[in-house]
Design a protein around this motif. Structure first.
Motif, PDB file in Angstrom:
ATOM      1  N   PHE A 100       0.827  -1.201   0.000  1.00 32.97           N
ATOM      2  CA  PHE A 100       0.000   0.000   0.000  1.00 32.97           C
ATOM      3  C   PHE A 100       0.869   1.261   0.000  1.00 32.97           C
ATOM      4  CE2 PHE A 100      -3.775  -2.173   2.358  1.00 32.97           C
ATOM      5  CZ  PHE A 100      -4.220  -2.722   1.164  1.00 32.97           C
ATOM      6  N   THR A 101       1.951   1.237   0.763  1.00 33.45           N
ATOM      7  CA  THR A 101       2.828   2.400   0.872  1.00 33.45           C
ATOM      8  C   THR A 101       3.560   2.661  -0.433  1.00 33.45           C
ATOM      9  OG1 THR A 101       3.056   1.942   3.230  1.00 33.45           O
ATOM     10  CG2 THR A 101       4.676   3.433   2.251  1.00 33.45           C
ATOM     11  N   VAL A 102       4.047   1.624  -1.070  1.00 32.31           N
ATOM     12  CA  VAL A 102       4.695   1.773  -2.381  1.00 32.31           C
ATOM     13  C   VAL A 102       3.683   2.302  -3.392  1.00 32.31           C
ATOM     14  CG1 VAL A 102       5.728   0.489  -4.318  1.00 32.31           C
ATOM     15  CG2 VAL A 102       6.501   0.059  -1.968  1.00 32.31           C
ATOM     16  N   TYR A 103       2.465   1.803  -3.322  1.00 33.58           N
ATOM     17  CA  TYR A 103       1.388   2.276  -4.201  1.00 33.58           C
ATOM     18  C   TYR A 103       1.151   3.772  -3.994  1.00 33.58           C
ATOM     19  CZ  TYR A 103      -3.499   3.273  -5.406  1.00 33.58           C
ATOM     20  OH  TYR A 103      -4.648   3.844  -5.879  1.00 33.58           O
ATOM     21  N   ILE A 104       1.031   4.207  -2.740  1.00 35.85           N
ATOM     22  CA  ILE A 104       0.798   5.630  -2.442  1.00 35.85           C
ATOM     23  C   ILE A 104       1.972   6.471  -2.927  1.00 35.85           C
ATOM     24  CG2 ILE A 104       0.594   7.331  -0.579  1.00 35.85           C
ATOM     25  CD1 ILE A 104      -1.023   5.195   0.969  1.00 35.85           C
ATOM     26  N   TYR A 105       3.173   6.030  -2.646  1.00 35.27           N
ATOM     27  CA  TYR A 105       4.361   6.749  -3.099  1.00 35.27           C
ATOM     28  C   TYR A 105       4.363   6.862  -4.631  1.00 35.27           C
ATOM     29  CZ  TYR A 105       9.175   8.165  -3.811  1.00 35.27           C
ATOM     30  OH  TYR A 105      10.291   8.847  -4.203  1.00 35.27           O
ATOM     31  N   SER A 106       4.035   5.777  -5.305  1.00 36.14           N
ATOM     32  CA  SER A 106       3.999   5.765  -6.772  1.00 36.14           C
ATOM     33  C   SER A 106       2.937   6.713  -7.303  1.00 36.14           C
ATOM     34  CB  SER A 106       3.733   4.353  -7.296  1.00 36.14           C
ATOM     35  OG  SER A 106       4.743   3.488  -6.882  1.00 36.14           O
ATOM     36  N   ILE A 107       1.780   6.701  -6.693  1.00 36.16           N
ATOM     37  CA  ILE A 107       0.700   7.603  -7.108  1.00 36.16           C
ATOM     38  C   ILE A 107       1.146   9.058  -6.946  1.00 36.16           C
ATOM     39  CG2 ILE A 107      -1.573   8.483  -6.382  1.00 36.16           C
ATOM     40  CD1 ILE A 107      -1.869   6.043  -8.067  1.00 36.16           C
ATOM     41  N   LEU A 108       1.756   9.361  -5.813  1.00 30.16           N
ATOM     42  CA  LEU A 108       2.181  10.735  -5.544  1.00 30.16           C
ATOM     43  C   LEU A 108       3.281  11.214  -6.490  1.00 30.16           C
ATOM     44  CD1 LEU A 108       2.237  10.811  -1.637  1.00 30.16           C
ATOM     45  CD2 LEU A 108       0.732  12.106  -3.153  1.00 30.16           C
ATOM     46  N   ASP A 128      -0.338  12.588   1.564  1.00 30.45           N
ATOM     47  CA  ASP A 128       0.865  12.660   2.394  1.00 30.45           C
ATOM     48  C   ASP A 128       0.594  12.131   3.802  1.00 30.45           C
ATOM     49  OD1 ASP A 128       2.584  13.766   0.439  1.00 30.45           O
ATOM     50  OD2 ASP A 128       1.750  15.766   0.801  1.00 30.45           O
ATOM     51  N   GLN A 129      -0.556  12.475   4.362  1.00 28.12           N
ATOM     52  CA  GLN A 129      -0.936  11.958   5.681  1.00 28.12           C
ATOM     53  C   GLN A 129      -1.081  10.440   5.637  1.00 28.12           C
ATOM     54  OE1 GLN A 129      -4.507  14.291   6.079  1.00 28.12           O
ATOM     55  NE2 GLN A 129      -3.529  15.770   7.466  1.00 28.12           N
ATOM     56  N   HIS A 130      -1.654   9.958   4.553  1.00 28.70           N
ATOM     57  CA  HIS A 130      -1.842   8.516   4.396  1.00 28.70           C
ATOM     58  C   HIS A 130      -0.488   7.804   4.324  1.00 28.70           C
ATOM     59  CE1 HIS A 130      -5.246   5.733   3.149  1.00 28.70           C
ATOM     60  NE2 HIS A 130      -4.223   4.964   3.437  1.00 28.70           N
ATOM     61  N   LEU A 131       0.453   8.423   3.649  1.00 26.84           N
ATOM     62  CA  LEU A 131       1.796   7.853   3.546  1.00 26.84           C
ATOM     63  C   LEU A 131       2.442   7.748   4.935  1.00 26.84           C
ATOM     64  CD1 LEU A 131       3.857   6.855   1.412  1.00 26.84           C
ATOM     65  CD2 LEU A 131       4.747   9.183   1.343  1.00 26.84           C
ATOM     66  N   VAL A 132       2.344   8.812   5.722  1.00 25.09           N
ATOM     67  CA  VAL A 132       2.894   8.812   7.082  1.00 25.09           C
ATOM     68  C   VAL A 132       2.175   7.763   7.938  1.00 25.09           C
ATOM     69  CG1 VAL A 132       3.125  10.190   9.196  1.00 25.09           C
ATOM     70  CG2 VAL A 132       3.692  11.196   6.977  1.00 25.09           C
ATOM     71  N   ASN A 134       0.744   4.996   6.955  1.00 20.08           N
ATOM     72  CA  ASN A 134       1.207   3.666   6.549  1.00 20.08           C
ATOM     73  C   ASN A 134       2.610   3.369   7.071  1.00 20.08           C
ATOM     74  OD1 ASN A 134      -1.201   3.526   5.177  1.00 20.08           O
ATOM     75  ND2 ASN A 134      -0.291   2.874   3.251  1.00 20.08           N
ATOM     76  N   ILE A 135       3.488   4.351   6.993  1.00 18.34           N
ATOM     77  CA  ILE A 135       4.860   4.152   7.492  1.00 18.34           C
ATOM     78  C   ILE A 135       4.829   3.876   8.992  1.00 18.34           C
ATOM     79  CG2 ILE A 135       7.079   5.301   7.896  1.00 18.34           C
ATOM     80  CD1 ILE A 135       6.632   6.662   5.104  1.00 18.34           C
ATOM     81  N   PHE A 136       3.978   4.578   9.721  1.00 17.09           N
ATOM     82  CA  PHE A 136       3.821   4.345  11.154  1.00 17.09           C
ATOM     83  C   PHE A 136       3.400   2.891  11.413  1.00 17.09           C
ATOM     84  CE2 PHE A 136       0.847   4.127  14.780  1.00 17.09           C
ATOM     85  CZ  PHE A 136       1.721   4.430  15.811  1.00 17.09           C
ATOM     86  N   ILE A 142       7.075  -4.015  12.310  1.00 20.06           N
ATOM     87  CA  ILE A 142       8.462  -4.442  12.512  1.00 20.06           C
ATOM     88  C   ILE A 142       8.731  -4.641  14.005  1.00 20.06           C
ATOM     89  CG2 ILE A 142      10.884  -3.727  12.298  1.00 20.06           C
ATOM     90  CD1 ILE A 142      10.005  -2.351   9.616  1.00 20.06           C
ATOM     91  N   ILE A 143       8.236  -3.724  14.830  1.00 24.01           N
ATOM     92  CA  ILE A 143       8.381  -3.876  16.286  1.00 24.01           C
ATOM     93  C   ILE A 143       7.697  -5.157  16.749  1.00 24.01           C
ATOM     94  CG2 ILE A 143       7.657  -2.912  18.520  1.00 24.01           C
ATOM     95  CD1 ILE A 143       8.080  -0.098  17.194  1.00 24.01           C
ATOM     96  N   GLY A 144       6.480  -5.401  16.255  1.00 24.02           N
ATOM     97  CA  GLY A 144       5.744  -6.612  16.632  1.00 24.02           C
ATOM     98  C   GLY A 144       6.476  -7.883  16.234  1.00 24.02           C
ATOM     99  N   ILE A 145       7.058  -7.888  15.052  1.00 22.48           N
ATOM    100  CA  ILE A 145       7.814  -9.059  14.583  1.00 22.48           C
ATOM    101  C   ILE A 145       9.048  -9.274  15.455  1.00 22.48           C
ATOM    102  CG2 ILE A 145       9.245  -9.937  12.686  1.00 22.48           C
ATOM    103  CD1 ILE A 145       7.144  -8.597  10.775  1.00 22.48           C
ATOM    104  N   LEU A 146       9.757  -8.195  15.752  1.00 15.88           N
ATOM    105  CA  LEU A 146      10.971  -8.309  16.573  1.00 15.88           C
ATOM    106  C   LEU A 146      10.659  -8.731  18.008  1.00 15.88           C
ATOM    107  CD1 LEU A 146      12.956  -5.160  15.349  1.00 15.88           C
ATOM    108  CD2 LEU A 146      13.380  -7.570  14.767  1.00 15.88           C
TER     109      LEU A 146
END
Length: 160
Positions: A100-108, A128-132, A134-136, A142-146
């Motif tokens: 989803f994040t790559v998609y948003i970045y690509s769209i932007l 831009d808010q949606h991108l932030v 998604n990154i959050f 990543i924290i959950g996996i670790l």
């Protein structure tokens, strides 16, 4: 000596309980997010389908994505419910949110047309808010996996 060993075991037990609690919170957030997103998409299915078809980057997949995306979101939510499949669910969440994040970045950055296929509250965000956002969620995953304890660690804590 046994008092020190017992204290160490109790500390380890609390450490893993805290880790499990954090992973549970992250999983719960994803369950809420994905079930909300899937429900919003399915509730306004025709609009979601039209928005997907308007998006230049993914329009070639406009026949399959409108049902595939909510289905995957629901399946991941189910994986995150059960302790045996939480790790798989977290990896699947990471993959989907990264997509989803790559998609948003690509769209932007590479598209002149910027349709919004999100539903509900997420539709109120700008790109831009949606991108932030998604990154959050990617960082949370990543924290959950670790923090996900390995089976070997679980055996040590359960059988002192």
């Amino acid at each position: 000596m046994s008092m020190v060993s017992n204290s160490k075991t109790n500390n380890l037990r609390w450490y893993y309980i805290r880790k499990e609690t954090i992973v549970s919170i992250i999983s719960s957030l994803y369950i809420l997010l994905f079930l909300y997103a899937a429900t919003s998409k399915l509730a306004d299915y025709q609009n979601f389908k039209i928005q997907i078809a308007k998006t230049p980057i993914i329009s070639d997949f406009s026949m399959v994505l409108p049902w595939l995306v909510p289905t995957v979101e629901i399946i991941i939510s189910i994986l995150l419910i059960f302790s045996r499949t939480v790790l798989v669910g977290l990896y699947a969440s990471l993959a989907l949110m990264t997509t989803f994040t790559v998609y948003i970045y690509s769209i932007l950055h590479f598209s002149d047309v910027i349709p919004c296929s999100c539903g509900g509250v997420l539709q109120k965000m700008n790109w831009d808010q949606h991108l932030v956002f998604n990154i959050f969620f990617i960082l949370l995953t990543i924290i959950g996996i670790l923090l996900q304890p390995s089976t070997k660690q679980n055996k040590v804590v359960q059988n002192p």
